[in-house]
Design a protein around this motif. Structure first.
Motif, mmCIF file in Angstrom:
data_model
loop_
_atom_site.group_PDB
_atom_site.id
_atom_site.type_symbol
_atom_site.label_atom_id
_atom_site.label_comp_id
_atom_site.label_asym_id
_atom_site.label_seq_id
_atom_site.Cartn_x
_atom_site.Cartn_y
_atom_site.Cartn_z
ATOM 1 N N TRP A 80 53.204 40.822 35.720
ATOM 2 C CA TRP A 80 52.765 40.284 37.013
ATOM 3 C C TRP A 80 51.850 41.288 37.727
ATOM 4 O O TRP A 80 50.797 40.929 38.263
ATOM 5 C CB TRP A 80 53.991 39.953 37.858
ATOM 6 C CG TRP A 80 53.670 39.172 39.092
ATOM 7 C CD1 TRP A 80 53.519 39.673 40.351
ATOM 8 C CD2 TRP A 80 53.442 37.759 39.180
ATOM 9 N NE1 TRP A 80 53.208 38.649 41.220
ATOM 10 C CE2 TRP A 80 53.160 37.472 40.533
ATOM 11 C CE3 TRP A 80 53.455 36.710 38.255
ATOM 12 C CZ2 TRP A 80 52.892 36.185 40.978
ATOM 13 C CZ3 TRP A 80 53.188 35.433 38.709
ATOM 14 C CH2 TRP A 80 52.907 35.179 40.045
ATOM 15 N N GLY A 84 47.963 41.181 39.065
ATOM 16 C CA GLY A 84 47.630 41.483 40.451
ATOM 17 C C GLY A 84 46.547 42.556 40.514
ATOM 18 O O GLY A 84 45.587 42.439 41.266
ATOM 19 N N TRP B 80 50.824 39.276 46.363
ATOM 20 C CA TRP B 80 51.060 39.112 44.927
ATOM 21 C C TRP B 80 52.420 39.714 44.546
ATOM 22 O O TRP B 80 53.202 39.115 43.820
ATOM 23 C CB TRP B 80 49.928 39.786 44.153
ATOM 24 C CG TRP B 80 49.938 39.469 42.698
ATOM 25 C CD1 TRP B 80 50.453 40.257 41.706
ATOM 26 C CD2 TRP B 80 49.451 38.286 42.063
ATOM 27 N NE1 TRP B 80 50.304 39.630 40.487
ATOM 28 C CE2 TRP B 80 49.689 38.415 40.679
ATOM 29 C CE3 TRP B 80 48.826 37.122 42.529
ATOM 30 C CZ2 TRP B 80 49.330 37.435 39.757
ATOM 31 C CZ3 TRP B 80 48.475 36.152 41.598
ATOM 32 C CH2 TRP B 80 48.727 36.311 40.243
#
Lengths: 100, 100
Positions: A80, A84, B80
């Protein structure tokens, strides 16, 4: 996906997040949805993130940073974060537009 | 969105990421796509992330943590990360199902 499943009608953004998560799970075979091996990560980036991958920088470098290919694990949080970072970094200067 | 635009055919995952990014930009009015104010963040979570929001924990707490509502800024990276955290944390125990 961890988004509460009993709530049926996800919004477009939530569905988008689910898509991103489910790809991780699809590729995280060896780690049983918990982590990607370097090879799995490479497959995911090449097959599913070809454009984003370019913004992250050289894939080989990333993979080398992960360490021993037989031991290294990329957990969901790192996956993740990687995306980002790719979206956070300033766009690389584009080459001068060619003719046409 | 920072995904290279000259590459036309995005994959499903890349389109999903673009959706997540574009929502941030939609709501980041005051900060001109650079950051969300606490109110903007609240609107985004309530309107666009109703189910995910539940996994993050109390929204009021998050917003209080941001500090002075007139000064606080939630930048893209934090947005995010917030979503990553929501998906990383174990699902909270659901209350006993009510009657019905």
């Amino acid at each position: 996906p961890r988004i509460c499943r009993d709530c049926q009608e996800l919004t477009d953004v939530e569905r988008a997040i689910e898509t991103v998560i489910s790809q991780f799970h699809c590729y995280a075979v060896k780690g049983q949805k918990e982590y990607l091996t370097p090879n799995e990560m490479q497959d995911l980036v090449v097959q599913k993130l070809p454009h984003l991958g370019k913004c992250v920088g050289p894939l080989e470098e990333k993979i080398e940073c992960m360490g021993d290919p037989n031991e290294a694990k990329l957990e969901f949080g790192e996956y993740w974060d990687m995306m980002g970072d790719a979206n956070r970094s300033p766009p690389s200067p584009s080459p001068a537009p060619g003719s046409g």
